[in-house]
Design an enzyme around this catalytic site. Structure first.
Site, PDB file in Angstrom:
ATOM      1  N   SER A 114      38.821  -1.590 -72.247  1.00  0.00           N
ATOM      2  CA  SER A 114      38.137  -1.396 -70.969  1.00  0.00           C
ATOM      3  C   SER A 114      36.745  -1.997 -71.014  1.00  0.00           C
ATOM      4  CB  SER A 114      38.028   0.096 -70.640  1.00  0.00           C
ATOM      5  OG  SER A 114      37.206   0.307 -69.506  1.00  0.00           O
TER       6      SER A 114
ATOM      7  N   TYR B 222      35.213   8.309 -73.123  1.00  0.00           N
ATOM      8  CA  TYR B 222      36.178   7.256 -72.796  1.00  0.00           C
ATOM      9  C   TYR B 222      35.755   5.927 -73.410  1.00  0.00           C
ATOM     10  CZ  TYR B 222      38.977   4.118 -69.832  1.00  0.00           C
ATOM     11  OH  TYR B 222      39.828   3.145 -69.362  1.00  0.00           O
TER      12      TYR B 222
ATOM     13  N   LYS C 280      37.839   3.723 -76.211  1.00  0.00           N
ATOM     14  CA  LYS C 280      38.258   2.347 -75.950  1.00  0.00           C
ATOM     15  C   LYS C 280      37.568   1.366 -76.904  1.00  0.00           C
ATOM     16  CE  LYS C 280      41.178   2.834 -72.523  1.00  0.00           C
ATOM     17  NZ  LYS C 280      42.616   2.493 -72.727  1.00  0.00           N
TER      18      LYS C 280
END
Length: 261
Positions: free
Chosen positions: A143, A156, A160
């Protein structure tokens, strides 16, 4: 400018290939599964629940990939259905809540499990079959969040980022076995999951302005939010013989946003 989905005929370059796509019931995962099927692959997808967006041509397996047992059960089911694996697309991911950066508890653990460890566990279960078949391709969906330090997305982004680094090391380790490993780093893509995350973030912030993906275009040089097929087309190329000399790389697909940062 026409932003419609490409209509040109997709070749049969993946004919006979056996593919696994996690998080394949909607959004980017569903688009990838459909793209691989259209190129001739037999596809098995996994998610907690099927949706109307899931490709009808794919074999769907219900699985909770945030747990070691769920990954193992899915891997066993995929091998029973396919008999072996040539392509793994680790797309499962997302966030449930936006915890304080200092809260290293359930929310952090879940986010690491679904965004990073699910891929590690699935690869561990399926790569032996891939080696036995003489090679293959693994794609990890990272991401653009890896470039961000926003406190609400720190868990997050960390997960990632770990996935992107893992991809590089795994590519070096598996290259002698004829297995390529690549990562794809999408920017802002209009998907149900992304819209749900934006809605939750807005509620968490108590912002009176409703957030949706279409409001986040100001710093995207190409001037639009990405679509699921933008990512699926890139993955279709990366798993094809046309990308035979690409491994250990991360491809940013973000309308130029990362270049503008």
């Amino acid at each position: 400018m026409n932003q419609s989905r490409p209509t040109e005929r997709i070749s049969d370059e993946l004919q006979g290939k056996r593919a696994v796509v996690t998080g394949g019931s909607r959004g980017i995962g569903a688009a990838i599964a459909q793209r691989l099927f259209n190129a001739g692959a037999t596809v098995v997808t996994a998610a907690r629940n099927p949706t109307a967006d899931a490709p009808s041509e794919a074999n769907f397996v219900s699985a909770d990939l945030s747990t070691p047992g769920g990954v193992r059960e899915f891997a066993d089911a995929a091998l029973r259905i396919l008999g072996g694996v040539d392509i793994i697309v680790n797309n499962a991911g997302g966030v449930r809540t936006f915890p304080n950066a200092l809260d290293i508890e359930e929310d952090w653990q879940y986010t690491m499990d679904i965004n990073f460890l699910a891929a590690v566990r699935l690869n561990s279960a399926l790569v032996p079959s891939m080696i036995a078949s003489g090679g293959g391709v693994i794609v990890h969906l990272s991401s653009i969040a890896t470039l961000s330090s926003h406190p609400l997305l720190l868990h997050y982004a960390a997960a990632k980022s770990a996935l992107a680094v893992y991809s590089k090391g795994l590519a070096v380790q598996l290259a002698p076995q004829g297995i390529r490993v690549v990562a794809v780093s999408p920017g802002r893509v209009a998907t149900p999951g992304a819209d749900e995350a934006l809605e939750k973030m807005s509620a968490h912030l108590g912002d009176s302005t409703e957030l949706d993906s279409e409001t986040w275009v100001g710093d995207i040089p190409l001037g639009r939010i990405g679509q699921s097929h933008d990512i699926a087309e890139a993955v279709g190329f990366l798993v094809s013989p046309r990308a035979a000399w690409i491994t250990g790389s991360t491809l940013s697909i973000d309308g130029g946003q990362s270049a503008a940062l």
